[in-house]
Write an enzyme that holds these catalytic residues in place. Structure first.
Site, mmCIF file in Angstrom:
data_model
loop_
_atom_site.group_PDB
_atom_site.id
_atom_site.type_symbol
_atom_site.label_atom_id
_atom_site.label_comp_id
_atom_site.label_asym_id
_atom_site.label_seq_id
_atom_site.Cartn_x
_atom_site.Cartn_y
_atom_site.Cartn_z
ATOM 1 N N GLY A 1 50.390 65.457 65.255
ATOM 2 C CA GLY A 1 50.216 66.902 65.366
ATOM 3 C C GLY A 1 50.713 67.735 64.200
ATOM 4 O O GLY A 1 50.541 67.372 63.027
ATOM 5 N N ASP B 1 66.426 59.359 66.943
ATOM 6 C CA ASP B 1 66.467 60.193 68.137
ATOM 7 C C ASP B 1 67.419 61.335 67.820
ATOM 8 O O ASP B 1 68.620 61.120 67.641
ATOM 9 C CB ASP B 1 66.969 59.368 69.323
ATOM 10 C CG ASP B 1 67.056 60.178 70.614
ATOM 11 O OD1 ASP B 1 66.961 61.420 70.556
ATOM 12 O OD2 ASP B 1 67.256 59.559 71.675
ATOM 13 N N TYR C 1 61.806 75.854 78.265
ATOM 14 C CA TYR C 1 61.220 75.916 76.922
ATOM 15 C C TYR C 1 61.439 77.295 76.319
ATOM 16 O O TYR C 1 61.829 77.422 75.152
ATOM 17 C CB TYR C 1 59.728 75.594 77.022
ATOM 18 C CG TYR C 1 58.999 75.515 75.697
ATOM 19 C CD1 TYR C 1 59.115 74.393 74.887
ATOM 20 C CD2 TYR C 1 58.175 76.550 75.268
ATOM 21 C CE1 TYR C 1 58.425 74.302 73.678
ATOM 22 C CE2 TYR C 1 57.493 76.478 74.071
ATOM 23 C CZ TYR C 1 57.620 75.346 73.277
ATOM 24 O OH TYR C 1 56.938 75.267 72.081
ATOM 25 N N LYS D 1 63.630 77.627 72.915
ATOM 26 C CA LYS D 1 63.015 78.178 71.707
ATOM 27 C C LYS D 1 63.590 79.554 71.374
ATOM 28 O O LYS D 1 63.701 79.916 70.193
ATOM 29 C CB LYS D 1 61.499 78.250 71.868
ATOM 30 C CG LYS D 1 60.819 76.883 71.922
ATOM 31 C CD LYS D 1 61.087 76.048 70.676
ATOM 32 C CE LYS D 1 60.206 74.803 70.628
ATOM 33 N NZ LYS D 1 60.459 73.979 69.415
#
Length: 257
Positions: free
Chosen positions: A20, A67, A162, A166
């Site tokens: 992506g 990770d 989310y 964010k």
């Protein structure tokens, strides 16, 4: 003729660089001459990405498994990069996740995981790279990939963790920019809207989302491949030397309404 976005000789670390937008931004930086360190959890994918970038753009590119919720691993990886290249000029914090569920059904683990990856993960990478590479060099470009959902709420896809994570990335960007400006490190955030990718195409092309674009987005469409690249290039380059603490939506105008 001057190339304002020339990155020849610089080393760029891109997290979430297995698929992506992360891969697209890494390719854009490589196209300007940057050496690329592709970081993600899936080794086979980042190795393939690194090989494609090296073959296509004729720059050095490596994949390193990491990770970003593992502090010790993050520190080790940064040491490995410094041992190999001797510098890290650019960090794009792109790794993230997204739990979609009504807020009343979100579990503690879902909420914690979102914060741990999207916000704390970005901080772990920024902290390690700033300390080990950018502060000593008195130069750096850190680009945090937040989201338009870090600036606004939404009724289409319930994802309160989310939004929280964010939103945290947005103001963390301002905090780090304020602290690290004295070291020549510019810290900015990009807030993408919805972009087409192999994972999102079917959803975004659905009747519901097409109508949503007509209603909610001034440009009346979703983002196409490549339309995030120039924002990343600008913020990664020496040309953005007087730009720091900026939150740049690349969302077709979604957050303008």
């Amino acid at each position: 003729m001057k190339n304002y976005f020339d990155l020849t000789g610089q080393v760029a670390v891109v997290t979430g660089c297995s698929t992506g937008l992360g891969v697209q931004m890494a390719k854009a930086l490589a196209n300007q001459g940057a050496k690329i360190v592709a970081i993600a959890r899936r080794k086979e994918l980042i190795d393939a990405v690194a090989k494609e970038i090296a073959d296509t753009y004729k720059v050095e590119a490596v994949g390193i498994q990491c990770d970003i919720t593992d502090t010790d691993r993050v520190n080790t990886v940064v040491d490995e990069i410094m041992a190999k290249f001797g510098r890290i000029d650019i960090l794009i914090n792109n790794a993230g996740t997204g739990a979609v569920a009504p807020a009343e059904d979100i579990t503690d683990d879902q909420f914690y995981n979102e914060i741990n990856i999207d916000m704390f993960g970005s901080f772990r990478m920024a902290r390690a790279i700033a300390k080990k590479a950018m502060i000593p060099a008195k130069y750096g470009r850190i680009i945090n990939i937040a989201s338009m959902y870090g600036l606004v709420g939404n009724k289409v896809a319930p994802c309160s963790p989310y939004h929280a994570a964010k939103g945290g990335v947005v103001n963390m960007t301002r905090g780090l920019a304020s602290e690290w400006g004295k070291y020549g490190i510019n810290v900015n955030a990009i807030c993408p809207g919805y972009f087409y990718s192999p994972l999102t195409k079917e959803t975004l092309d659905s009747d519901f989302f097409q109508q949503n674009a007509q209603t909610m987005i001034p440009l009346s469409r979703y983002g196409n491949e490549g339309e995030l690249d120039t924002a990343a290039l600008f913020l990664a380059s020496p040309a953005s030397s007087y730009v720091t603490g900026v939150i740049l939506p690349v969302d077709g105008g979604y957050t303008a309404m």
